[in-house]
Write an enzyme that holds these catalytic residues in place. Structure first.
Site, PDB file in Angstrom:
ATOM      1  N   ALA A 426       0.845  -1.197   0.000  1.00  0.00           N
ATOM      2  CA  ALA A 426       0.000   0.000   0.000  1.00  0.00           C
ATOM      3  C   ALA A 426       0.870   1.232   0.000  1.00  0.00           C
ATOM      4  O   ALA A 426       2.018   1.217   0.459  1.00  0.00           O
ATOM      5  CB  ALA A 426      -0.924   0.012   1.217  1.00  0.00           C
ATOM      6  N   CYS A 427       0.341   2.343  -0.549  1.00  0.00           N
ATOM      7  CA  CYS A 427       0.968   3.657  -0.402  1.00  0.00           C
ATOM      8  C   CYS A 427      -0.042   4.549   0.317  1.00  0.00           C
ATOM      9  O   CYS A 427      -0.853   4.059   1.096  1.00  0.00           O
ATOM     10  CB  CYS A 427       1.413   4.226  -1.745  1.00  0.00           C
ATOM     11  SG  CYS A 427       0.073   4.529  -2.917  1.00  0.00           S
ATOM     12  N   THR A 428      -0.044   5.834   0.047  1.00  0.00           N
ATOM     13  CA  THR A 428      -0.892   6.753   0.807  1.00  0.00           C
ATOM     14  C   THR A 428      -2.376   6.434   0.667  1.00  0.00           C
ATOM     15  O   THR A 428      -3.108   6.380   1.648  1.00  0.00           O
ATOM     16  CB  THR A 428      -0.651   8.203   0.343  1.00  0.00           C
ATOM     17  OG1 THR A 428       0.748   8.471   0.392  1.00  0.00           O
ATOM     18  CG2 THR A 428      -1.376   9.188   1.247  1.00  0.00           C
ATOM     19  N   ARG A 430      -3.610   3.942  -1.937  1.00  0.00           N
ATOM     20  CA  ARG A 430      -3.876   2.815  -2.837  1.00  0.00           C
ATOM     21  C   ARG A 430      -3.349   1.498  -2.290  1.00  0.00           C
ATOM     22  O   ARG A 430      -2.317   1.455  -1.633  1.00  0.00           O
ATOM     23  CB  ARG A 430      -3.195   3.027  -4.198  1.00  0.00           C
ATOM     24  CG  ARG A 430      -3.366   4.385  -4.791  1.00  0.00           C
ATOM     25  CD  ARG A 430      -2.633   4.454  -6.115  1.00  0.00           C
ATOM     26  NE  ARG A 430      -2.543   5.827  -6.583  1.00  0.00           N
ATOM     27  CZ  ARG A 430      -2.421   6.159  -7.854  1.00  0.00           C
ATOM     28  NH1 ARG A 430      -2.352   5.238  -8.769  1.00  0.00           N
ATOM     29  NH2 ARG A 430      -2.347   7.420  -8.203  1.00  0.00           N
ATOM     30  N   ARG A 432      -1.520  -1.633  -3.607  1.00  0.00           N
ATOM     31  CA  ARG A 432      -0.686  -1.985  -4.759  1.00  0.00           C
ATOM     32  C   ARG A 432      -0.483  -3.489  -4.719  1.00  0.00           C
ATOM     33  O   ARG A 432       0.160  -4.007  -3.800  1.00  0.00           O
ATOM     34  CB  ARG A 432       0.639  -1.225  -4.718  1.00  0.00           C
ATOM     35  CG  ARG A 432       0.454   0.296  -4.881  1.00  0.00           C
ATOM     36  CD  ARG A 432       1.781   1.022  -4.758  1.00  0.00           C
ATOM     37  NE  ARG A 432       1.621   2.460  -4.910  1.00  0.00           N
ATOM     38  CZ  ARG A 432       2.030   3.154  -5.983  1.00  0.00           C
ATOM     39  NH1 ARG A 432       2.605   2.527  -6.984  1.00  0.00           N
ATOM     40  NH2 ARG A 432       1.864   4.455  -6.037  1.00  0.00           N
TER      41      ARG A 432
END
Length: 565
Positions: A426-428, A430, A432
């Site tokens: 995951a990022c901020t 989303r 992934r």
């Protein structure tokens, strides 16, 4: 084979780990100032992060790129960065003007200060190079086997050694090519800064366009951490907090868009919704608008209309470019440590140039977005929330009623089940993901769970936009995979690996089996997939990594028992 775009995606995701540290650094730096807490200690604590961004990028990028986000890659990146910077620093020669009239201890201190200031200019690029090198080395050689006398240095221990050698190579390049690198970096910075309004317009447009792929993080890193130099501080963000009155050009233009423009777009989409559906979308659009206004997190809003009405996203991208140029022309300089929301605007007001002008510009942008979105939606009959033609996709998220492991399990099921998920990150905003079969992903079900958009990067790479809770959902999904996964049958697993005699060694690490086999050609990948194995990797000759569901330790023990029988 991994596509170049997928590799860039991995880098973009990895960059978010060190960037996530910046909000607390900016907060501490601001709170420590004389007009607030007046605490030198607090201010120094925040400044320590900005002064060591290269080191943070090295470790963060390495861990983000490494399989299982393993800390051994971070240690290797640290070694590479220190060897590279200190090695290059030791051979830099201070010009005569720096040491003129000095002798003894004073001369030594002047030379040391010169070397440290020079190295600081390239600390972030060197950190990125170190992190990328360490991450790739880990993924390629973490299972390496060395001859008997050197076996202690095999496996993950080898990565730090190899990274040190890479650091020496980087130091050698820096020491030989330093004048050219310094001139090149200065020339690049002056070219970018000298492009003025045109360059800022292009930057603003590209920043929004690249959000679709997540590559905007790479573009932002050049602007925020590399471009320009102010008393040793490089990059628009670092120069802003160092007190450079010219800094902020690559951040100011986001404030009218994030604080005012996108909330205006949300109001327009609400007013354009069918009367009978306005109540259903009011909560969704209201929460998205408030999130954008307060924090500057915009992806949930943008993915609401990015694919349903691409024309609106074109309008949004162009308007962002115009805002960058307009704020620069008005001499407004604003900055942030996280994003262009109200929190950063208030906290960093003291550092800003002409900050009150944001209010009339913001009001104009609210009206501009509201008008343009209303006209475009009506004129072209765009399918924004509350106007969708596909009733199979929910207009409002229901994930708010689902929490913890239940939410993680629901997302796993919507993504095709545990067997279909190869990796979860995951990022901020989303998730992934790497999936085995993209066709097994249930998009309507994901949208019903609260996903605002799905981006297919490649045949196996997938991104799901869920908002600021992305990291929590990813953790819940990983927990669900650990707790509810069914371990493959030991006998069947042994057979798929080519038989008990083909398995020379087996170790369980971080949810996967690290296997050394006699003949890798005997390993049946299709048979492993049928057993529910989530992924298979072959990092080197005779080495196979198998990502399993359930307890990897239990599977390894069962495999050893099956081999003994």
């Amino acid at each position: 084979m991994t596509s170049p775009l997928a590799r860039m995606q991995a880098l973009g995701r990895a960059l978010m780990l060190p960037i996530a540290v910046l909000p607390i650094a900016g907060l501490l730096l601001r709170l420590g100032q004389p007009d607030l807490l007046d605490s030198t200690m607090v201010a120094a604590a925040g400044d320590a992060v900005f002064r060591n961004l290269g080191l943070l990028f090295a470790v963060g990028v390495a861990v983000g790129l490494a399989r299982e986000n393993h800390g051994a890659a971070g240690l290797a990146a640290l070694v590479c960065y220190l060897v590279a910077t200190k090695g290059a620093e030791a051979v830099l020669v201070a010009p005569d003007a720096v040491v003129a009239g000095l002798a003894g201890r004073s001369r030594d201190l002047a030379v040391l200060a010169f070397r440290q200031d020079e190295i600081a200019k390239l600390s972030v690029p060197v950190g990125l190079a170190s992190g990328i090198a360490a991450g790739l080395l880990y993924n390629r050689y973490s299972g390496i086997n060395l001859p008997g006398a050197l076996s202690f240095f095999g496996g993950r221990r080898f990565i730090a050694i190899a990274a040190g050698l890479v650091g020496i190579a980087i130091a050698g390049v820096l020491s030989v090519a330093w004048p050219s690198l310094e001139r090149g970096l200065d020339g690049f910075s002056h070219a970018i800064l000298g492009a003025g309004s045109v360059g800022l317009f292009v930057y603003g447009v590209l920043n929004r366009v690249l959000i679709v792929t997540g590559l905007h993080h790479i573009l932002n890193n050049f602007a925020w951490f590399i471009v320009g130099d102010y008393h040793g501080a490089t990059g628009d963000l670092k120069r802003f907090f160092a007190g450079d009155p010219t800094a902020g050009a690559f951040m100011s233009g986001f404030f009218p868009v994030m604080m005012f423009g996108l909330p205006g777009a949300c109001l327009a989409m609400y007013r354009a919704a069918s009367p009978e559906r306005r109540a259903a979308v009011a909560g969704l659009l209201g929460s998205l608008a408030l999130t954008s206004f307060l924090t500057g997190v915009t992806e949930p809003v943008e993915f609401t209309f990015m694919f349903l009405a691409p024309l609106l996203y074109v309008v949004h991208a162009v308007a962002t470019g115009v805002a960058m140029a307009l704020m620069d022309a008005l001499g407004i300089r604003l900055g942030f440590s996280f994003s262009a929301g109200l929190f950063d605007y208030v906290l960093n007001f003291r550092y800003a140039q002409r900050p009150l002008l944001l209010l009339p510009v913001g009001a104009a942008y609210f009206a501009l977005y509201y008008t343009l979105f209303r006209v475009c939606i009506r004129r072209f009959d765009l399918a924004t929330p509350g106007r969708e033609r596909d009733t199979g996709v929910a207009a409002t998220p229901v994930a708010a009623a689902t929490a913890g492991s239940a939410r993680g399990e629901a997302y796993v099921a919507a993504l095709g089940g545990a067997a279909n998920l190869r990796s979860v990150d995951a990022c901020t905003t989303r998730l992934r993901l790497e999936v085995a079969e993209a066709g097994n992903v249930d998009e309507p079900r994901l949208r019903a769970l609260g996903a605002r958009g799905i981006v297919r990067i490649s045949a196996s790479a997938l991104q799901v936009v869920v908002g600021p809770v992305a990291d929590q959902i990813a953790g819940e999904m990983r927990a669900a995979l650990r707790e509810r996964g069914t371990a493959p049958d030991a006998g069947g697993l042994s057979a798929a690996l080519g038989g008990a005699r083909n398995v020379l060694a087996c170790e369980a690490v971080a949810g996967r089996l690290l296997l050394r086999v006699r003949d890798a050609a005997l390993v049946d990948d299709a048979g492993l997939a049928r057993l529910g194995v989530r992924g298979v990797a072959r990092p080197s000759a005779g080495v196979v990594h198998v990502l399993v569901t359930g307890s990897a330790e239990a599977v390894a023990a069962g495999l050893v028992t099956a081999g003994a029988d």
